[in-house]
Design a protein around this motif. Sequence first.
Motif, PDB file in Angstrom:
ATOM      1  N   UNK A   5      10.943  -5.728  -1.861  1.00  0.00           N
ATOM      2  CA  UNK A   5      12.298  -5.266  -1.597  1.00  0.00           C
ATOM      3  C   UNK A   5      12.393  -4.399  -0.346  1.00  0.00           C
ATOM      4  N   UNK A   6      11.265  -4.132   0.272  1.00  0.00           N
ATOM      5  CA  UNK A   6      11.285  -3.276   1.452  1.00  0.00           C
ATOM      6  C   UNK A   6      11.728  -4.070   2.680  1.00  0.00           C
TER       7      UNK A   6
ATOM      8  N   UNK B 260       0.827  -1.205   0.000  1.00  0.00           N
ATOM      9  CA  UNK B 260       0.000   0.000   0.000  1.00  0.00           C
ATOM     10  C   UNK B 260       0.862   1.256   0.000  1.00  0.00           C
ATOM     11  N   UNK B 261       2.098   1.128   0.551  1.00  0.00           N
ATOM     12  CA  UNK B 261       2.987   2.282   0.548  1.00  0.00           C
ATOM     13  C   UNK B 261       3.815   2.483   1.796  1.00  0.00           C
TER      14      UNK B 261
ATOM     15  N   UNK C  96       0.247  -2.599  -8.919  1.00  0.00           N
ATOM     16  CA  UNK C  96       1.216  -3.631  -9.294  1.00  0.00           C
ATOM     17  C   UNK C  96       2.623  -3.171  -8.935  1.00  0.00           C
ATOM     18  N   UNK C  97       2.883  -1.890  -9.170  1.00  0.00           N
ATOM     19  CA  UNK C  97       4.196  -1.334  -8.824  1.00  0.00           C
ATOM     20  C   UNK C  97       4.430  -1.427  -7.329  1.00  0.00           C
ATOM     21  N   UNK C  98       3.394  -1.148  -6.541  1.00  0.00           N
ATOM     22  CA  UNK C  98       3.513  -1.224  -5.092  1.00  0.00           C
ATOM     23  C   UNK C  98       3.752  -2.643  -4.614  1.00  0.00           C
ATOM     24  N   UNK C  99       3.070  -3.598  -5.234  1.00  0.00           N
ATOM     25  CA  UNK C  99       3.240  -5.009  -4.870  1.00  0.00           C
ATOM     26  C   UNK C  99       4.663  -5.468  -5.140  1.00  0.00           C
ATOM     27  N   UNK C 100       5.215  -5.080  -6.280  1.00  0.00           N
ATOM     28  CA  UNK C 100       6.587  -5.459  -6.620  1.00  0.00           C
ATOM     29  C   UNK C 100       7.586  -4.761  -5.694  1.00  0.00           C
TER      30      UNK C 100
END
Length: 265
Positions: A203-204, A77-78, A195-199
């Motif tokens: 890596x977080x 989500x961010x 989708x960008x957030x899921x990917x």
Amino acid sequence: MNIVVLVKQVPDTYSERKLSDSDHTLDRDATDAVLDEINERAVEAALQLKEANGGEVTVVTIGPDRATDAIRKALSMGADKAVHLSDEAIHGSCAVQTAKALAKVISTAVGAPGEGFDLVLAGNEASDGRAGAVPAMVADVLGLPALTHAREITVSGSSVSVKRETDDGVTHLTAELPAVVSVGEKINEPRYPSFKGIMAAKKKPVTTLSLADAGIDASEVGIANALTSVTSSQPKPPKSAGEKIEDEGDAGAKIAAFLVSQKLI
């Protein structure tokens, strides 16, 4: 500003939930698990504050290894990073033990109030326990003001203000940061992870701690040391068939009699 969000993985409310036969705790392996909905709203509130004021959002949770799925949802989500306290000895901990453990994890892995974080956000209550007390308990352990049941949150300078709406009216609460705020279901509508957030979530950083890592003694948590416990349980009885009333000109009277028998009127 740096914000900590307390989240919890809970059994999906659409799944059949039951208690374990052995110790009468919630059988979490028997159901699908999801990030609690009210926690999604807390994450959303944190992200909105971050977008308005800068800083970062750290997600903190206590739970088994599978709770990483809930963490990844919040990260997608961010949220920027996460801390996960995972230890078998935590099983069966009561609300008081949980609050003390959360406060210890925050202090150990995130930092002291006003230094490591400025604000702690949480949902009012999780859908599995429904105690509704953990956020205020965490605030008490940390020595911070607790602003509960927030429908709106505003941060201005070094203070935080919330609007709490109840059946009796609207209450406005203000406190100096750092503080703990719990939110209700009307606070917002959480965003869907892109989708960008899921990917990016893959890596977080996620820091996994044991009790020893967090500086928590095993005697402070767990079902054997809990202040409350369930001594017995049984499955809820199946729903019985309702009473069908045929209208032969006296249906109204029959319905009224039924309601009176059920003490509804």
